[in-house]
Design a protein around this motif. Structure first.
Motif, PDB file in Angstrom:
ATOM      1  N   ILE A 245       0.852  -1.227  -0.187  1.00 13.29           N
ATOM      2  CA  ILE A 245      -0.217   0.015  -0.150  1.00 13.29           C
ATOM      3  C   ILE A 245       0.861   1.222   0.219  1.00 13.29           C
ATOM      4  O   ILE A 245       1.848   1.449   0.895  1.00 13.29           O
ATOM      5  CB  ILE A 245      -0.843   0.069   1.237  1.00 13.29           C
ATOM      6  N   PHE A 246       0.408   2.173  -0.823  1.00  9.38           N
ATOM      7  CA  PHE A 246       1.461   3.558  -0.852  1.00  9.38           C
ATOM      8  C   PHE A 246       0.717   4.526   0.022  1.00  9.38           C
ATOM      9  O   PHE A 246      -0.133   4.920  -0.094  1.00  9.38           O
ATOM     10  CB  PHE A 246       1.332   4.116  -2.067  1.00  9.38           C
ATOM     11  N   VAL A 247       1.604   4.715   0.925  1.00  8.39           N
ATOM     12  CA  VAL A 247       1.023   5.386   2.128  1.00  8.39           C
ATOM     13  C   VAL A 247       1.206   7.166   2.019  1.00  8.39           C
ATOM     14  O   VAL A 247       2.339   7.561   1.975  1.00  8.39           O
ATOM     15  CB  VAL A 247       1.634   5.078   3.620  1.00  8.39           C
ATOM     16  N   THR A 248       0.290   7.769   1.611  1.00  7.09           N
ATOM     17  CA  THR A 248       0.402   9.221   1.258  1.00  7.09           C
ATOM     18  C   THR A 248      -0.596   9.984   2.248  1.00  7.09           C
ATOM     19  O   THR A 248      -0.403  11.333   2.613  1.00  7.09           O
ATOM     20  CB  THR A 248       0.164   9.594  -0.052  1.00  7.09           C
ATOM     21  N   SER A 249      -1.700   9.596   2.760  1.00  3.41           N
ATOM     22  CA  SER A 249      -2.909  10.259   3.268  1.00  3.41           C
ATOM     23  C   SER A 249      -2.575  10.525   4.461  1.00  3.41           C
ATOM     24  O   SER A 249      -1.538   9.902   5.330  1.00  3.41           O
ATOM     25  CB  SER A 249      -3.980   9.212   3.166  1.00  3.41           C
ATOM     26  N   PHE A 296       8.840  -5.164   5.178  1.00  2.00           N
ATOM     27  CA  PHE A 296       7.776  -4.929   5.567  1.00  2.00           C
ATOM     28  C   PHE A 296       7.278  -3.266   5.099  1.00  2.00           C
ATOM     29  O   PHE A 296       6.288  -3.170   4.864  1.00  2.00           O
ATOM     30  CB  PHE A 296       7.890  -4.862   7.138  1.00  2.00           C
ATOM     31  N   LYS A 297       8.386  -2.672   5.015  1.00  4.45           N
ATOM     32  CA  LYS A 297       8.337  -1.034   4.626  1.00  4.45           C
ATOM     33  C   LYS A 297       9.291  -0.804   3.565  1.00  4.45           C
ATOM     34  O   LYS A 297      10.385  -1.369   3.739  1.00  4.45           O
ATOM     35  CB  LYS A 297       8.378  -0.111   5.528  1.00  4.45           C
ATOM     36  N   VAL A 298       8.989  -0.187   2.719  1.00  2.00           N
ATOM     37  CA  VAL A 298       9.943   0.302   1.539  1.00  2.00           C
ATOM     38  C   VAL A 298       9.937   1.630   1.371  1.00  2.00           C
ATOM     39  O   VAL A 298       8.916   2.346   1.004  1.00  2.00           O
ATOM     40  CB  VAL A 298       9.796  -0.371   0.435  1.00  2.00           C
ATOM     41  N   PHE A 299      11.036   2.237   1.479  1.00  2.72           N
ATOM     42  CA  PHE A 299      11.193   3.945   1.345  1.00  2.72           C
ATOM     43  C   PHE A 299      12.028   4.311   0.132  1.00  2.72           C
ATOM     44  O   PHE A 299      13.013   3.589  -0.370  1.00  2.72           O
ATOM     45  CB  PHE A 299      12.132   4.430   2.517  1.00  2.72           C
ATOM     46  N   TYR A 300      11.545   5.355  -0.308  1.00  2.00           N
ATOM     47  CA  TYR A 300      12.310   6.009  -1.487  1.00  2.00           C
ATOM     48  C   TYR A 300      13.815   6.292  -0.864  1.00  2.00           C
ATOM     49  O   TYR A 300      13.723   7.134   0.167  1.00  2.00           O
ATOM     50  CB  TYR A 300      11.498   7.336  -1.841  1.00  2.00           C
ATOM     51  N   LEU A 301      14.712   6.214  -1.689  1.00  2.00           N
ATOM     52  CA  LEU A 301      16.139   6.697  -1.497  1.00  2.00           C
ATOM     53  C   LEU A 301      16.651   7.336  -2.545  1.00  2.00           C
ATOM     54  O   LEU A 301      16.519   7.297  -3.700  1.00  2.00           O
ATOM     55  CB  LEU A 301      16.863   5.005  -1.359  1.00  2.00           C
ATOM     56  N   ASN A 303      20.226   9.161  -4.220  1.00  2.00           N
ATOM     57  CA  ASN A 303      21.457   8.713  -4.714  1.00  2.00           C
ATOM     58  C   ASN A 303      22.657   8.672  -3.545  1.00  2.00           C
ATOM     59  O   ASN A 303      23.667   8.181  -3.668  1.00  2.00           O
ATOM     60  CB  ASN A 303      21.879   9.420  -5.929  1.00  2.00           C
ATOM     61  N   CYS A 304      22.318   9.875  -2.742  1.00  2.00           N
ATOM     62  CA  CYS A 304      23.406   9.634  -1.504  1.00  2.00           C
ATOM     63  C   CYS A 304      22.741   8.868  -0.194  1.00  2.00           C
ATOM     64  O   CYS A 304      23.589   8.914   0.706  1.00  2.00           O
ATOM     65  CB  CYS A 304      23.271  11.143  -0.888  1.00  2.00           C
ATOM     66  N   GLY A 305      21.846   8.166  -0.430  1.00  2.00           N
ATOM     67  CA  GLY A 305      21.691   7.064   0.589  1.00  2.00           C
ATOM     68  C   GLY A 305      20.739   7.731   1.579  1.00  2.00           C
ATOM     69  O   GLY A 305      20.405   7.189   2.785  1.00  2.00           O
ATOM     70  N   ASP A 306      19.796   8.916   1.497  1.00  2.00           N
ATOM     71  CA  ASP A 306      18.794   9.470   2.479  1.00  2.00           C
ATOM     72  C   ASP A 306      17.569   9.016   1.769  1.00  2.00           C
ATOM     73  O   ASP A 306      17.103   8.939   0.959  1.00  2.00           O
ATOM     74  CB  ASP A 306      18.950  11.034   2.335  1.00  2.00           C
ATOM     75  N   ILE A 307      16.773   8.402   2.935  1.00  2.00           N
ATOM     76  CA  ILE A 307      15.225   8.134   2.823  1.00  2.00           C
ATOM     77  C   ILE A 307      14.423   9.283   2.802  1.00  2.00           C
ATOM     78  O   ILE A 307      14.410  10.156   3.548  1.00  2.00           O
ATOM     79  CB  ILE A 307      15.182   7.179   3.646  1.00  2.00           C
ATOM     80  N   SER A 308      13.198   9.169   2.235  1.00  2.00           N
ATOM     81  CA  SER A 308      12.082  10.089   2.352  1.00  2.00           C
ATOM     82  C   SER A 308      11.206   9.485   3.300  1.00  2.00           C
ATOM     83  O   SER A 308      10.763   8.295   3.259  1.00  2.00           O
ATOM     84  CB  SER A 308      11.306  10.116   0.972  1.00  2.00           C
ATOM     85  N   TYR A 309      11.050  10.247   4.273  1.00  2.00           N
ATOM     86  CA  TYR A 309      10.263   9.801   5.537  1.00  2.00           C
ATOM     87  C   TYR A 309       8.922   9.341   5.211  1.00  2.00           C
ATOM     88  O   TYR A 309       8.433   8.480   5.988  1.00  2.00           O
ATOM     89  CB  TYR A 309      10.336  10.902   6.706  1.00  2.00           C
ATOM     90  N   LYS A 310       8.271  10.114   4.294  1.00  2.00           N
ATOM     91  CA  LYS A 310       6.699   9.813   3.607  1.00  2.00           C
ATOM     92  C   LYS A 310       6.689  10.577   2.623  1.00  2.00           C
ATOM     93  O   LYS A 310       7.195  11.559   2.607  1.00  2.00           O
ATOM     94  CB  LYS A 310       5.801  10.101   4.900  1.00  2.00           C
ATOM     95  N   PRO A 311       6.144  10.080   1.650  1.00  2.00           N
ATOM     96  CA  PRO A 311       5.324   8.715   1.556  1.00  2.00           C
ATOM     97  C   PRO A 311       6.353   7.442   1.313  1.00  2.00           C
ATOM     98  O   PRO A 311       7.502   7.632   1.137  1.00  2.00           O
ATOM     99  CB  PRO A 311       4.673   8.790   0.267  1.00  2.00           C
ATOM    100  N   TYR A 312       5.819   6.299   1.966  1.00  2.00           N
ATOM    101  CA  TYR A 312       6.556   5.018   1.728  1.00  2.00           C
ATOM    102  C   TYR A 312       5.524   3.936   1.218  1.00  2.00           C
ATOM    103  O   TYR A 312       4.227   4.234   1.401  1.00  2.00           O
ATOM    104  CB  TYR A 312       7.254   4.725   2.680  1.00  2.00           C
ATOM    105  N   TYR A 313       6.039   2.859   1.196  1.00  2.00           N
ATOM    106  CA  TYR A 313       5.255   1.512   0.744  1.00  2.00           C
ATOM    107  C   TYR A 313       5.179   0.771   2.065  1.00  2.00           C
ATOM    108  O   TYR A 313       6.121   0.526   2.587  1.00  2.00           O
ATOM    109  CB  TYR A 313       5.917   0.811  -0.385  1.00  2.00           C
ATOM    110  N   TYR A 314       4.016   0.122   2.110  1.00  2.00           N
ATOM    111  CA  TYR A 314       3.642  -0.613   3.455  1.00  2.00           C
ATOM    112  C   TYR A 314       3.187  -2.031   3.287  1.00  2.00           C
ATOM    113  O   TYR A 314       2.047  -1.931   2.518  1.00  2.00           O
ATOM    114  CB  TYR A 314       2.710   0.421   4.408  1.00  2.00           C
TER     115      TYR A 314
END
Length: 314
Positions: A245-249, A296-301, A303-314
């Motif tokens: 599920i793509f968590v944005t809401s 369990f969760k997948v975050f956008y990354l 090229n420098c290795g920083d994750i996006s806190y939200k949205p993410y996949y769950y």
């Protein structure tokens, strides 16, 4: 209709000429009253501005986390947009002036993931956790009294499964958790400004993470195999095998409650995001359940290795 518009415009022009004159006459005749009226108007104006600033502060833009991620790998001023986008698509990190291997990105992403936990804890320190009624909860006191709202990095080879077996599912799991927290060479972090966090490069080959929020008995645990770097094709393959599920809401309670989006009609790869993803699997201390085969969760990354806190996949 046209006549009504003309009449309306005429009346507005007359009032714009008449009102300033009347106001000036009133001010000349009643200087004391005028002074108090101006003070009241200034206070009202300041109050309105204050409410608007408060609204902007508490109601963040739905692109807040995306903009934060963009600031972590900015375009150099002396580089053309074409070169910037071409190297981004190839996986280049402009901030550090290099291409990272997946192993190097793993260490960077683990630090960024820890930063996300610290950010979440800060919401507890600042009493910004939302209850079911949409109101902030008084959580900072518990962070202090229980020495909670911390993250520990523990040198250990325990995988998620071995860590879950070690902790167990009984009520006496706290003893095992405390043993981990008090292990040799443990690092603990409270704020993102902590020097031991800022200077830690997370280069240990094997370590686990222990995340405690305000509850003295609630711990999320991340074993030494908790997390994995995925390239775009690997992530595409996993998505076909698990219904993410793509968590944005916006959420009704908890943390990370803001609506969080990525601007549409963007080639995110050209902006240095989405060439890699970060798959994360954690579990709660004291609960024994089957660990998922896929993250369990997948975050956008980026090229420098920083994750996006939200949205993410769950």
């Amino acid at each position: 209709m046209v006549i009504c518009i003309i009449v309306t415009i005429y009346i507005l022009i007359r009032f714009s000429i008449w009102i300033p004159g009347k106001a000036k006459d009133f001010a000349n005749a009643n200087p004391r009253k005028t002074k108090y009226i101006l003070i009241i108007l200034a206070l009202v104006f300041m109050g309105v501005i204050g409410l608007q600033l408060q609204k902007l502060y508490y109601e963040k833009s739905p692109y807040y986390f995306w903009n934060e991620l963009m600031r972590k790998n900015p375009k150099p001023f002396n580089v053309s947009q074409e070169e910037f986008e071409a190297k981004n698509r190839a996986g280049y990190c402009w901030r550090d002036r290099k291409y990272y291997s997946k192993e190097e990105l793993w260490h960077k992403a683990m630090k960024s993931l820890t930063g996300r936990m610290i950010y979440e804890n800060k919401l507890y320190w600042d009493n910004k956790v939302i209850d079911a009624g949409g109101d902030p909860m008084p959580t900072a006191g518990d962070c202090n009294s229980w020495k909670g709202c911390r993250v520990w990095r523990v040198p250990s080879k325990l995988t998620n499964q071995k860590l879950q077996n070690y902790i167990g599912g009984k009520d006496d799991y706290m003893q095992k958790v405390n043993e981990l927290k008090n292990s040799e060479n443990v690092q603990s972090y409270v704020y993102a400004s902590d020097k031991n966090y800022v200077n830690d490069d997370f280069k240990l080959k094997n370590f686990i993470l222990v995340h405690q929020m305000d509850n003295r008995r609630y711990f999320k645990l991340y074993g030494s195999d908790c997390c994995i770097i995925l390239n775009e094709s690997e992530w595409s393959s996993i998505r076909k095998k698990r219904n993410y599920i793509f968590v944005t809401s916006k959420n009704d309670m908890g943390t990370f409650v803001e609506e969080s989006k990525i601007p549409t009609n963007l080639n995110i790869n050209s902006l240095g995001v989405g060439n890699f993803y970060f798959g994360v699997t954690s579990f709660t201390a004291g609960h024994e359940y089957g660990l998922p085969k896929y993250p369990f969760k997948v975050f956008y990354l980026n090229n420098c290795g920083d994750i996006s806190y939200k949205p993410y996949y769950y």
